[in-house]
Design a protein around this motif. Structure first.
Motif, PDB file in Angstrom:
ATOM      1  N   GLY A 234       0.715  -1.330   0.231  1.00 44.68           N
ATOM      2  CA  GLY A 234       0.033  -0.102  -0.061  1.00 44.68           C
ATOM      3  C   GLY A 234       0.901   1.412  -0.048  1.00 44.68           C
ATOM      4  N   SER A 235       0.264   2.322  -0.862  1.00 42.15           N
ATOM      5  CA  SER A 235       1.060   3.415  -0.840  1.00 42.15           C
ATOM      6  C   SER A 235       2.302   3.463  -1.808  1.00 42.15           C
ATOM      7  N   CYS A 236       2.381   2.377  -2.306  1.00 38.78           N
ATOM      8  CA  CYS A 236       3.501   2.342  -3.396  1.00 38.78           C
ATOM      9  C   CYS A 236       3.292   2.166  -4.912  1.00 38.78           C
TER      10      CYS A 236
ATOM     11  N   CYS B 181      13.439   9.501   1.313  1.00 41.49           N
ATOM     12  CA  CYS B 181      12.780   8.138   1.544  1.00 41.49           C
ATOM     13  C   CYS B 181      13.405   7.323   0.294  1.00 41.49           C
ATOM     14  N   THR B 182      12.734   7.444  -0.551  1.00 41.61           N
ATOM     15  CA  THR B 182      13.353   6.929  -1.799  1.00 41.61           C
ATOM     16  C   THR B 182      14.405   7.273  -2.154  1.00 41.61           C
ATOM     17  N   ASN B 183      15.468   6.468  -2.732  1.00 43.09           N
ATOM     18  CA  ASN B 183      16.948   6.948  -2.915  1.00 43.09           C
ATOM     19  C   ASN B 183      17.113   6.610  -4.225  1.00 43.09           C
TER      20      ASN B 183
ATOM     21  N   ALA C 153      12.455  12.852  -6.348  1.00 46.96           N
ATOM     22  CA  ALA C 153      11.829  11.611  -5.852  1.00 46.96           C
ATOM     23  C   ALA C 153      10.459  12.372  -5.017  1.00 46.96           C
ATOM     24  N   GLY C 154       9.543  11.445  -4.292  1.00 46.68           N
ATOM     25  CA  GLY C 154       8.425  12.140  -3.849  1.00 46.68           C
ATOM     26  C   GLY C 154       8.729  13.276  -2.848  1.00 46.68           C
ATOM     27  N   ALA C 155       9.521  12.767  -1.767  1.00 50.74           N
ATOM     28  CA  ALA C 155       9.879  13.730  -0.687  1.00 50.74           C
ATOM     29  C   ALA C 155      10.513  14.967  -1.111  1.00 50.74           C
ATOM     30  N   HIS C 156      11.419  14.608  -2.172  1.00 54.92           N
ATOM     31  CA  HIS C 156      11.905  16.105  -2.796  1.00 54.92           C
ATOM     32  C   HIS C 156      10.966  17.033  -3.528  1.00 54.92           C
TER      33      HIS C 156
ATOM     34  N   LEU D 116       6.205   9.815 -10.091  1.00 57.43           N
ATOM     35  CA  LEU D 116       6.094   9.137 -11.348  1.00 57.43           C
ATOM     36  C   LEU D 116       6.304   7.675 -11.233  1.00 57.43           C
ATOM     37  N   HIS D 117       7.353   7.469 -10.149  1.00 62.47           N
ATOM     38  CA  HIS D 117       7.455   5.787 -10.161  1.00 62.47           C
ATOM     39  C   HIS D 117       6.638   5.260  -9.319  1.00 62.47           C
ATOM     40  N   LYS D 118       5.521   5.866  -9.139  1.00 59.97           N
ATOM     41  CA  LYS D 118       4.408   5.100  -8.660  1.00 59.97           C
ATOM     42  C   LYS D 118       3.254   5.128  -9.640  1.00 59.97           C
ATOM     43  N   THR D 119       2.603   6.458  -9.719  1.00 63.24           N
ATOM     44  CA  THR D 119       1.370   6.382 -10.699  1.00 63.24           C
ATOM     45  C   THR D 119       1.940   6.120 -12.284  1.00 63.24           C
TER      46      THR D 119
ATOM     47  N   CYS E  18      -1.022  19.305  -1.939  1.00 66.71           N
ATOM     48  CA  CYS E  18      -1.326  17.838  -1.989  1.00 66.71           C
ATOM     49  C   CYS E  18      -0.347  16.890  -2.095  1.00 66.71           C
ATOM     50  N   ASP E  19      -0.262  15.867  -1.119  1.00 66.57           N
ATOM     51  CA  ASP E  19       0.627  14.816  -1.200  1.00 66.57           C
ATOM     52  C   ASP E  19       0.046  13.973  -2.348  1.00 66.57           C
ATOM     53  N   GLY E  20       0.489  13.903  -3.614  1.00 68.36           N
ATOM     54  CA  GLY E  20      -0.038  13.143  -4.592  1.00 68.36           C
ATOM     55  C   GLY E  20       0.529  11.681  -4.876  1.00 68.36           C
TER      56      GLY E  20
HETATM   57  C1  LIG Z   1       1.843   9.105   0.989  1.00 67.79           C
HETATM   58  C2  LIG Z   1       3.257   9.164   0.622  1.00 67.79           C
HETATM   59  N1  LIG Z   1       3.707  10.327   0.343  1.00 67.79           N
HETATM   60  C3  LIG Z   1       5.351  10.557  -0.052  1.00 67.79           C
HETATM   61  C4  LIG Z   1       6.166   9.748  -0.165  1.00 67.79           C
HETATM   62  C5  LIG Z   1       7.428   9.885  -0.691  1.00 67.79           C
HETATM   63  O1  LIG Z   1       7.859   9.584  -1.611  1.00 67.79           O
HETATM   64  P1  LIG Z   1       9.302   8.995  -1.846  1.00 67.79           P
HETATM   65  O2  LIG Z   1       9.716   7.898  -1.454  1.00 67.79           O
HETATM   66  O3  LIG Z   1       9.325   9.043  -3.677  1.00 67.79           O
HETATM   67  O4  LIG Z   1      10.214  10.173  -1.321  1.00 67.79           O
HETATM   68  C6  LIG Z   1       5.566   8.288  -0.060  1.00 67.79           C
HETATM   69  C7  LIG Z   1       6.281   7.091  -0.585  1.00 67.79           C
HETATM   70  O5  LIG Z   1       7.214   6.655  -0.125  1.00 67.79           O
HETATM   71  C8  LIG Z   1       4.057   8.015   0.141  1.00 67.79           C
HETATM   72  O6  LIG Z   1       3.507   6.750   0.325  1.00 67.79           O
END
Ligand SMILES: Cc1ncc(COP(=O)(O)O)c(C=O)c1O
Lengths: 505, 442
Positions: free
Chosen positions: A78-80, B324-326, A139-142, A275-278, A249-251
C-alpha cells in the motif's frame, strides 16, 4: 522446516582472487606517464574485489533469486502503487539518443529531450489540473520539499515569511510530510482525523482561529493514506485560503484519480507526484524516484531552475529566473525516468487515461469486499485505490500481529501489504492491488489471506514463526542496531585492516 | 488496454461481489462537480506499441547524442565505458521492479548487494562507512552540509568557489530554506587556499575540484581542526581509485556523484549520490543504511535496513533528513561496475584518464593553448584566444563536444574552457580535437 535449497550466499569479497578481472578493459594508446610526478602521492591500497565476468553474473543472478519484484509476483504494498512497469518503457529509455546525452551539452543539441520534458509537463498539467509542472524533483519527498520551498518563497515575496512558520499535517500523513516541512524551516502541527476517516474539521476550524495567521500551509494527502477520498476537500482548501495559507497535496495516491478527477480543480495550490508510482517508472528496489510537482500560477515565478517552457513556438530551458528558489537538483531531474513516463502516458493517451483510476479502484474494492469477514475495513465506506483493513482482533484474541500475518503471506508466495502505516489504524493492513492485476491473482491472494487468518485462529505459531520458506527466517532488527555491521572488513590476518576492524566493531 | 487485464466478465463478477452496479458507483465520494467525463483531457491520443517505439525513436534521433559526436565535456557527468554486465544485472525484474526492502526476508538479494555497495563506496573514499545512496551528487553535498550544522550547532557553511557551480546552487537553495548562511570562499589559480571563516559548521571542497585541479586536503584538514569545523569533500569516485582518498586525509564526510561508475549520462538523471563518513557520525547520517544481523530464531546471517530511528517514517519532523526513496538501482549499477572493473580495472581506467589528459595538455601546448598548471586528474582548464562559447559552437560543427565554457559560471573573460578526457578518448580523437581547434582558431 525450511524448504529452500538455495545455498547461503557469500559476499562478493569472499569470492575474490588476485589477478581476475570482470571486464574486457579499454586499452590506452597515449604515452605512458610518470604518475607520481604528475599527481604526487598516489594510492597504494585499494581493496576492491577481483572477479571474473561469469562469476560476477552468477553472483547477481543468485542474489536476484532471493529478491522479490513485481515480475516475481503480486506486490500489494500500500501507498507504493506497485503496478506493472511496461517493457517498452525500458526499451525507449535505453535508446542512445536519450541515454547518451550530456546534461551540459548545448541545449540546441537536445531538442528531442526537451520535447520529452515538455510533453510530460503538458500531459501532467492536464491530468492534474495545475497550471505548471516542473520535473526537477528527484523523488516524492524531494517534490514535497520543493513545493514547500515555493510556498516559503511566495510568503517571503509578500513580506509574510517571518509570520507564517507553521505547517499543518494530518496525523495520517506519510513521514516524509513532516520531515519535508522541517527541511523548509517550518514547525509542524498535527491535525487529527475524525471517526469517519476525514480531516477533523472541528479541530481544523479551531486551529485556524487560534493560529491561522501563522499557518503557511496544510499538507493534505488525497485520497488520504486511509484510502479514502476527502469529501470536504473544497471546503478545507477554502478554510486554509481564508486564513491566508496555501494547500499542498501529497500526490502519492494520484493513481486513484488519473483521468477521473484533478487535484488542481479541488483547490490545491501545489502538489507532488510520484512518477515512480502512478506513472509506472520502475522503483528499482528503492529508487530512482521521479517526483514531478504541479502548481498554480501564483507560485510560478518561484519555480526551480531551469524552467522548460515554450517561447515563440520553441521549447527552451530557461535559466533567467530572478525569483526562482534556485536549483534543487544537479541537472534536469531524472530524465531517463521522464522518458519512461512519457512512453507510458502516450501508451494510455486521451481515450484510456481514466481506465487507470477506474480499474485501480475496482481492484481495491474487490479485495476489500472479499476480505471483509476476516480483516474488517478500518472505515465503512468505499475505498479508493487501496483498502485499509485491521487485524486488531487477532492481536487481542490470539496474540497475532499484522506483521505476523504479513510474514506468513511470504510463505504463500506473495509480497506482503504495508503494515503500521498509517499510524492511526491499529494493526493496520494497507493493500494496494493496482489496475494491472487480474482477478485470478486477486482471488489467490484473498484466498491465501483468508487461510492465514484461519491459521491465526487455529495455530498461531505458524504465523509467529513465519516466514519459513525463504533463505532466512525472521531477522533480528534490534541486534542489527546493537551490533552495527554496515560493511565488510577483511579478516584479521589482513594487517592493514586490523585497525579498521577494531575501529568499526 | 494491454496493461489492464480485466475482461467484461471479470468486471461483472467483481462488481457483484462488491455489491455495486458500476465502477463509477465506487467514486461516489468524489463530489460530482469534480468528476471528469472519460476522454475529456486535452492530451494526445494513445499510440500502439510500434507507433510508440517509432515516435520515441524519432524524438531520440533529434538529439545530438554521443554516438554522433566525440565528448570532451565532463564537469561532474562523465563519458566512461559501461560494461555490458551492468545493464544485464540491473535489467533483471527481481531488482528493477522491487520496492524498498521493507520485508527483508523477501529482499535478501538487494540488501546484500547494498551492503556490498556500502563497503566499496567506503573503501573508495577511504572512509569507515557509507550509506545506501542519496539522490545525486549535488543533493548529497547539501545533505552533508546540513548534517554538519547539527554536529556542531553552527548555522554557517563555507564552500569553495572551486566546487561545481550547480552543486553550490543546490546548496544555496537547501540552506536558504533552513536559514543556514552560505559563504563562498574564493579560489586562486584554480585552487582553494584560504579558510578564514572561524564559525563555519563545515568547509566544503571538491577533489579533484571543478577545474580538475587536485586540492591540498591536508591543508583543509588543518584549517578544519583549527576552526572546529567539519571537513566535507565532494569527490569523483573514479579519481579515488588512484589518488589518496579524502578519508585518508581525515575528511569527516565524503560525498559525490556515482554516475561515472556504470550509469548512463542520461542528460544527468538518474544519477546516484554517494555518502560516506566517519563511523562515529553514523547516527546523524541521512538516508538508508543496510546492516548485517541474524535470524531471531536461528543462526543464519541476513541483512536488514538499520538505524531506522533516524528516518522520516519513524522520527517524522525530527528525522535526520526527509529522504525516503533513494537511488537503489543506480547504486546496484555502481556495485556491479566496481566489481566488474575490480581493483585493477578501476586503477587502470583512472590511470588511462590521466595519460589522456597529459597527452592532450601537451598537444594543446604545441598549438599555443596553455592549460592551468596545477596537478590535474582528467580535467583541466585552458585559456583560448577567442570566446569559448563561440569556439565550442565551431567545434560542434566538426563533431566535437569541446568542453564546458566557464564564462557563464565565473567572472572574468569568457575565454576559458574546461576540457575532460576519460579513458574512452583515444590518441586519434585527441589529435583530431587539436587539429580542429587549430583550424577553428586560425
Ligand atoms: C503518501 C506518501 N507520500 C510521500 C511519499 C514519499 O515519496 P518518495 O519515497 O518518492 O520520496 C510516499 C512514498 O514513499 C508516500 O507513500
Amino acid at each position: 522446516m525450511r524448504q529452500t535449497t538455495v545455498p547461503e550466499p557469500k559476499l562478493i569479497f569472499e569470492k575474490s582472487r588476485a589477478g581476475r578481472v570482470g571486464c574486457n578493459l579499454p586499452k590506452c594508446d597515449t604515452p605512458a606517464v610518470d604518475l607520481s610526478s604528475i599527481l604526487g602521492e598516489t594510492r597504494v591500497d585499494l581493496h576492491l574485489p577481483e572477479i571474473a565476468e561469469l562469476d560476477l553474473l552468477r553472483h547477481f543472478t543468485n542474489l536476484s533469486h532471493i529478491n522479490y519484484g513485481i515480475e516475481t509476483g503480486f506486490y500489494p504494498l500500500g501507498s507504493c502503487t506497485m503496478k506493472y512497469n511496461p517493457k517498452i518503457n525500458e526499451t525507449t529509455a535505453r535508446m542512445t539518443g536519450f541515454a547518451n546525452l550530456h546534461p551540459l551539452q548545448p541545449v540546441e543539441t537536445i531538442p528531442g529531450a526537451l520535447e520529452i520534458l515538455h510533453g510530460v509537463q503538458s500531459i501532467l498539467c492536464q491530468v492534474t489540473g495545475f497550471d505548471y509542472i516542473t520535473l526537477q524533483p528527484l523523488a516524492g519527498a524531494h517534490g514535497e520539499m520543493t513545493c514547500l520551498m515555493l510556498v516559503r518563497a511566495y510568503f517571503e515575496s509578500r513580506g509574510e515569511g517571518q509570520k507564517r512558520k507553521i505547517v499543518l499535517v494530518p496525523d495520517s500523513a506519510h513521514g516524509t510530510n513532516p520531515a519535508s516541512a522541517a527541511r523548509c524551516g517550518y514547525d509542524v502541527k498535527s491535525i487529527p482525523t475524525d471517526a469517519e476517516g476525514n480531516t477533523n474539521l472541528a479541530v481544523l476550524t479551531q486551529v485556524l482561529e487560534e493560529i491561522g495567521d501563522q499557518v503557511a500551509a496544510l499538507m493534505l494527502t488525497n485520497p488520504s493514506t486511509l484510502g479514502l477520498f476527502e469529501p470536504n476537500i473544497e471546503k478545507i482548501c477554502k478554510m486554509i485560503h481564508d486564513a491566508g495559507g496555501q494547500v499542498f497535496c501529497d500526490g502519492a495516491n494520484m493513481n486513484a484519480m488519473v483521468g477521473t478527477t484533478r487535484p488542481g480543480d479541488h483547490g490545491f495550490d501545489c502538489m507532488h507526484l510520484n512518477l515512480h508510482k502512478t506513472f509506472s517508472t520502475p522503483h528499482g528496489g528503492g529508487g530512482p524516484g521521479c517526483g514531478a510537482i504541479g502548481l498554480q500560477k501564483h507560485l510560478e515565478p518561484f519555480l526551480p531552475k531551469p524552467v522548460i517552457r515554450t517561447e515563440s513556438g520553441k521549447i527552451i530551458a530557461d535559466e533567467d529566473r530572478p525569483h526562482s528558489i534556485g536549483r534543487v537538483a544537479g541537472f534536469y531531474g531524472q530524465f531517463l525516468m521522464e522518458v519512461r513516463a512519457y512512453t507510458y502516458l502516450m501508451a494510455y493517451g486521451k481515450e484510456n487515461m481514466h481506465r487507470i483510476s477506474k480499474f485501480a479502484v475496482l481492484n481495491a474494492n474487490y479485495v476489500r469486499a472479499r476480505l471483509k469477514e476476516v480483516l474488517p475495513p478500518a472505515h465503512d465506506r468505499p475505498c479508493m485505490h487501496e483498502c485499509i483493513l485491521t487485524a486488531e482482533k487477532y492481536k487481542k484474541e490470539k496474540g497475532v500481529r499484522a506483521l505476523d500475518i504479513s510474514k506468513r503471506l511470504i510463505d504463500y508466495g506473495f509480497h506482503p501489504a504495508t503494515n503500521y502505516f498509517p499510524l492511526i489504524v491499529p494493526e493496520c493492513f494497507m493493500i494496494e492491488p493496482t489496475e494491472t492485476e487480474n482477478k485470478e491473482t486477486l482471488d489467490e491472494f484473498c484466498d491465501a489471506l483468508i487461510a492465514i487468518c484461519h491459521e491465526a485462529e487455529t495455530d498461531p505459531s505458524l504465523l509467529h514463526n513465519a516466514p519459513s520458506t525463504k533463505i532466512v527466517g525472521r531477522l533480528d532488527e534490534t541486534l542489527a542496531v546493537k551490533q552495527l555491521d554496515v560493511r565488510w572488513i577483511p579478516g584479521a590476518e589482513n594487517k592493514e585492516y586490523t585497525r579498521l576492524r577494531q575501529a568499526i566493531s | 488496454m494491454p496493461y489492464i487485464p480485466h475482461t467484461e466478465a471479470d468486471v461483472a463478477e467483481m462488481l457483484a461481489v462488491i455489491g455495486v452496479s458500476s465502477i463509477d458507483d465506487l467514486f461516489c465520494e468524489v463530489p460530482e462537480n469534480l468528476r471528469l467525463a472519460p476522454g475529456s483531457l486535452d492530451i494526445p491520443n494513445a499510440l500502439d506499441e510500434p507507433k510508440l517505439y517509432a515516435h520515441l525513436l524519432d524524438l531520440a534521433s533529434k538529439n545530438v547524442d554521443l554516438s554522433k559526436v566525440t565528448c570532451f565535456l565532463g564537469a561532474g557527468i562523465y563519458d566512461r565505458y559501461i560494461p555490458a554486465s551492468v545493464g544485464a544485472v540491473i535489467s533483471r525484474g527481481e531488482f528493477l521492479t522491487a520496492y524498498t526492502p521493507y520485508q527483508p526476508e523477501a529482499s535478501q538479494g538487494y540488501l546484500q548487494a547494498i551492503y556490498e555497495f556500502q563497503t566499496m563506496v567506503a573503501e573508495l573514499y577511504g572512509c569507515d562507512i557509507a550509506n545506501a545512496s542519496m539522490y545525486d551528487g549535488a543533493t548529497s553535498m547539501a545533505e552533508a552540509a546540513i548534517m554538519s550544522t547539527s554536529l556542531n550547532k553552527r548555522q554557517k557553511v563555507v564552500v569553495s568557489e572551486a566546487v561545481h557551480p550547480h552543486y553550490r546552487q543546490v546548496l544555496d537553495t537547501y540552506c536558504w530554506s533552513m536559514d543556514i548562511e552560505v559563504v563562498t570562499q574564493k579560489s586562486s589559480n584554480g585552487l582553494t587556499t584560504e579558510f578564514t571563516e572561524e564559525e563555519a559548521a563545515c568547509y566544503i571542497v571538491q577533489y579533484p575540484n571543478f577545474f580538475g585541479s587536485i586540492e591540498d586536503l591536508a591543508a583543509v584538514r588543518a584549517a578544519c581542526d583549527k576552526n572546529g569545523s567539519a571537513m566535507i569533500v565532494v569527490s569523483d569516485p573514479v579519481a579515488c581509485a588512484l589518488l589518496k582518498p579524502p578519508g585518508h586525509f581525515g575528511a569527516d564526510i565524503v560525498v559525490g556523484e556515482g554516475q561515472p561508475m556504470g550509469v548512463p549520462m542520461g542528460l544527468g538523471g538518474p544519477g546516484v549520490g554517494l555518502f560516506a563518513c566517519k563511523k562515529d557520525l553514523i547516527r546523524f547520517i541521512p538516508g538508508r543504511i543496510v546492516g548485517k544481523t541474524k535470524e531471531v530464531h536461528g543462526d543464519k546471517p541476513g541483512y536488514v535496513m538499520t538505524l531506522r530511528t533516524r528516518e522520516q517514517d519513524i522520527r517524522r519532523e525530527k528525522a535526520t533528513s526527509n529522504i525516503c526513496t533513494n537511488e537503489a538501482l543506480m547504486a546496484l549499477a555502481n556495485t556491479v561496475y566496481m566489481i566488474a572493473l575490480g581493483k585493477n580495472g578501476m586503477r587502470s581506467i583512472a590511470e588511462n584518464s590521466v595519460r589522456n589528459a597529459q597527452y592532450m595538455i601537451s598537444e594543446l601546448d604545441k598549438i599555443g593553448i596553455g592549460a592551468m598548471t596545477n596537478k590535474v586528474f582528467c580535467e583541466f582548464v585552458v585559456t583560448l584566444p577567442k570566446d569559448a562559447e563561440w569556439v565550442c559552437g565551431a567545434m560542434l560543427d566538426k563533431g566535437i563536444l569541446a568542453g564546458l565554457p566557464l564564462g557563464k559560471y565565473y567572472e572574468g573573460p569568457p575565454n576559458t574552457l574546461l576540457v575532460c578526457t576519460t579513458e574512452l578518448r583515444t590518441k586519434n580523437q585527441i589529435d583530431t580535437y587539436v587539429s580542429a581547434l587549430k583550424e577553428v582558431l586560425a
